[in-house]
Enzyme design. Sequence first.
Site, PDB file in Angstrom:
ATOM      1  N   LYS A  15       0.830  -1.210   0.000  1.00  0.00           N
ATOM      2  CA  LYS A  15       0.000   0.000   0.000  1.00  0.00           C
ATOM      3  C   LYS A  15       0.864   1.260   0.000  1.00  0.00           C
ATOM      4  O   LYS A  15       0.631   2.181  -0.764  1.00  0.00           O
ATOM      5  CB  LYS A  15      -0.931   0.024   1.231  1.00  0.00           C
ATOM      6  CG  LYS A  15      -1.915  -1.134   1.277  1.00  0.00           C
ATOM      7  CD  LYS A  15      -2.952  -0.960   2.389  1.00  0.00           C
ATOM      8  CE  LYS A  15      -2.352  -1.021   3.782  1.00  0.00           C
ATOM      9  NZ  LYS A  15      -1.836  -2.346   4.176  1.00  0.00           N
ATOM     10  N   ARG A  90      -9.643   0.968   9.059  1.00  0.00           N
ATOM     11  CA  ARG A  90      -9.191  -0.383   9.373  1.00  0.00           C
ATOM     12  C   ARG A  90     -10.266  -1.169  10.119  1.00  0.00           C
ATOM     13  O   ARG A  90     -10.049  -2.335  10.421  1.00  0.00           O
ATOM     14  CB  ARG A  90      -7.972  -0.299  10.270  1.00  0.00           C
ATOM     15  CG  ARG A  90      -6.636  -0.509   9.544  1.00  0.00           C
ATOM     16  CD  ARG A  90      -5.573  -0.417  10.597  1.00  0.00           C
ATOM     17  NE  ARG A  90      -4.340  -1.030  10.279  1.00  0.00           N
ATOM     18  CZ  ARG A  90      -3.294  -0.408   9.750  1.00  0.00           C
ATOM     19  NH1 ARG A  90      -3.386   0.835   9.366  1.00  0.00           N
ATOM     20  NH2 ARG A  90      -2.163  -1.056   9.595  1.00  0.00           N
ATOM     21  N   ARG A 127      11.487  -6.802   5.095  1.00  0.00           N
ATOM     22  CA  ARG A 127      11.250  -5.383   4.808  1.00  0.00           C
ATOM     23  C   ARG A 127      12.190  -4.492   5.605  1.00  0.00           C
ATOM     24  O   ARG A 127      12.407  -4.694   6.789  1.00  0.00           O
ATOM     25  CB  ARG A 127       9.798  -5.017   5.147  1.00  0.00           C
ATOM     26  CG  ARG A 127       9.516  -3.526   5.019  1.00  0.00           C
ATOM     27  CD  ARG A 127       8.069  -3.234   4.798  1.00  0.00           C
ATOM     28  NE  ARG A 127       7.284  -3.295   6.017  1.00  0.00           N
ATOM     29  CZ  ARG A 127       5.989  -2.983   6.064  1.00  0.00           C
ATOM     30  NH1 ARG A 127       5.359  -2.620   4.975  1.00  0.00           N
ATOM     31  NH2 ARG A 127       5.326  -3.051   7.197  1.00  0.00           N
ATOM     32  N   ARG A 154      11.531  -2.513  10.434  1.00  0.00           N
ATOM     33  CA  ARG A 154      10.493  -1.759  11.141  1.00  0.00           C
ATOM     34  C   ARG A 154      10.195  -2.453  12.459  1.00  0.00           C
ATOM     35  O   ARG A 154      10.124  -3.677  12.507  1.00  0.00           O
ATOM     36  CB  ARG A 154       9.228  -1.696  10.268  1.00  0.00           C
ATOM     37  CG  ARG A 154       8.598  -0.330  10.258  1.00  0.00           C
ATOM     38  CD  ARG A 154       7.448  -0.272   9.300  1.00  0.00           C
ATOM     39  NE  ARG A 154       6.208  -0.717   9.918  1.00  0.00           N
ATOM     40  CZ  ARG A 154       5.016  -0.518   9.386  1.00  0.00           C
ATOM     41  NH1 ARG A 154       4.922   0.111   8.231  1.00  0.00           N
ATOM     42  NH2 ARG A 154       3.927  -0.941   9.981  1.00  0.00           N
ATOM     43  N   ARG A 165      -0.488  -8.725  13.745  1.00  0.00           N
ATOM     44  CA  ARG A 165      -1.053  -7.744  12.803  1.00  0.00           C
ATOM     45  C   ARG A 165      -1.932  -8.441  11.766  1.00  0.00           C
ATOM     46  O   ARG A 165      -2.966  -7.914  11.347  1.00  0.00           O
ATOM     47  CB  ARG A 165       0.063  -6.950  12.128  1.00  0.00           C
ATOM     48  CG  ARG A 165       0.699  -5.935  13.089  1.00  0.00           C
ATOM     49  CD  ARG A 165       2.019  -5.416  12.575  1.00  0.00           C
ATOM     50  NE  ARG A 165       1.873  -4.602  11.402  1.00  0.00           N
ATOM     51  CZ  ARG A 165       2.837  -4.431  10.487  1.00  0.00           C
ATOM     52  NH1 ARG A 165       4.003  -5.025  10.630  1.00  0.00           N
ATOM     53  NH2 ARG A 165       2.632  -3.660   9.447  1.00  0.00           N
TER      54      ARG A 165
HETATM   55  P1  AMP Z   1       0.636   0.884   9.206  1.00  0.00           P
HETATM   56  O1  AMP Z   1       1.904   1.645   8.923  1.00  0.00           O
HETATM   57  O2  AMP Z   1      -0.527   1.345   8.387  1.00  0.00           O
HETATM   58  O3  AMP Z   1       0.830  -0.611   9.126  1.00  0.00           O
HETATM   59  O4  AMP Z   1       0.238   1.227  10.726  1.00  0.00           O
HETATM   60  C1  AMP Z   1       1.109   0.921  11.791  1.00  0.00           C
HETATM   61  C2  AMP Z   1       0.313   0.814  13.089  1.00  0.00           C
HETATM   62  O5  AMP Z   1      -0.334   2.049  13.376  1.00  0.00           O
HETATM   63  C3  AMP Z   1      -0.794  -0.228  13.081  1.00  0.00           C
HETATM   64  O6  AMP Z   1      -0.317  -1.540  13.359  1.00  0.00           O
HETATM   65  C4  AMP Z   1      -1.706   0.311  14.198  1.00  0.00           C
HETATM   66  O7  AMP Z   1      -1.160   0.040  15.475  1.00  0.00           O
HETATM   67  C5  AMP Z   1      -1.607   1.817  13.983  1.00  0.00           C
HETATM   68  N1  AMP Z   1      -2.655   2.299  13.038  1.00  0.00           N
HETATM   69  C6  AMP Z   1      -2.469   2.865  11.815  1.00  0.00           C
HETATM   70  N2  AMP Z   1      -3.633   3.178  11.240  1.00  0.00           N
HETATM   71  C7  AMP Z   1      -4.602   2.801  12.106  1.00  0.00           C
HETATM   72  C8  AMP Z   1      -6.019   2.827  12.077  1.00  0.00           C
HETATM   73  N3  AMP Z   1      -6.701   3.307  11.008  1.00  0.00           N
HETATM   74  N4  AMP Z   1      -6.696   2.354  13.155  1.00  0.00           N
HETATM   75  C9  AMP Z   1      -6.048   1.863  14.241  1.00  0.00           C
HETATM   76  N5  AMP Z   1      -4.711   1.778  14.326  1.00  0.00           N
HETATM   77  C10 AMP Z   1      -3.971   2.242  13.272  1.00  0.00           C
END
Ligand code: AMP
Length: 230
Positions: A15, A90, A127, A154, A165
């Site tokens: 994404k 999400r 990654r 990361r 996740r």
């Molecule tokens: P991402 O980089 O999109 O994978 O987001 C990293 C982390 O941020 C996720 O594992 C969640 O802990 C938090 N996070 C990001 N976006 C959301 C969302 N829309 N709702 C809840 N937690 C989020």
Amino acid sequence: MELNLVMLGPPGAGKGTQARQLRRTWNIPHISTGAMLRDAVQAGTPLGREVAAIMESGGLIDDEVITRVVTERLAQPDTGGGFLLDGYPRTIPQAQSLDRIVAARSPLVIIDIVLTEAEVIRRLASRMVCAECGTNATGEGEVCHDCGGPLVPRADDREQVVLNRLKVYREQTEPLVRYYGERSTYCRIDGARLPDDVTADIIREVESATRDGREGDSRPGSGIRDPKSS
Ligand code: AMP
């Protein structure tokens, strides 16, 4: 024309990588909630302190908290021509909130990048991201191609966290495929290909879904993709 894009797909589906290409193609801001939260954690803001432990564990932060962040971001003038949301919504309540937030704007266009769990785990294990700017590393090399910063794994890509996740994705985020799946602006994309091929596919699908006035049609039954086979 306003182009309001939402990227769906499991962690590691590409994404972020796709969003960085597409924001140039359509000249709209890339709004990554994960990146915004990581910035807040790094800066030690009250929001950052509130969400740090949850992010470390791979869980989701509170719907109301993240919706407030997104509402404020979408009110910025640079989203006037549209936006590319990456990482939000999400959950079903977040998707319902987003529908309310954009009720007066052009319909959302959904890009659902599909990838098997085995491929997600394989990708996330290797990654690397830039420690300075957070960009995903693409290809070879030890420094970031954008800013020259050092590449590191990361924090939430450790195996146990990845499995959590994925579980969170299956339970809370995957239901969004059904929530959006019958809209005529739902685009299902095979993510298991080279990034450039995925980008070309997304551009083709989004242009097709928004052509000929179909973008206004969000009635159930008007779907052009089959979300049930995901
Ligand atoms: P991402 O980089 O999109 O994978 O987001 C990293 C982390 O941020 C996720 O594992 C969640 O802990 C938090 N996070 C990001 N976006 C959301 C969302 N829309 N709702 C809840 N937690 C989020």
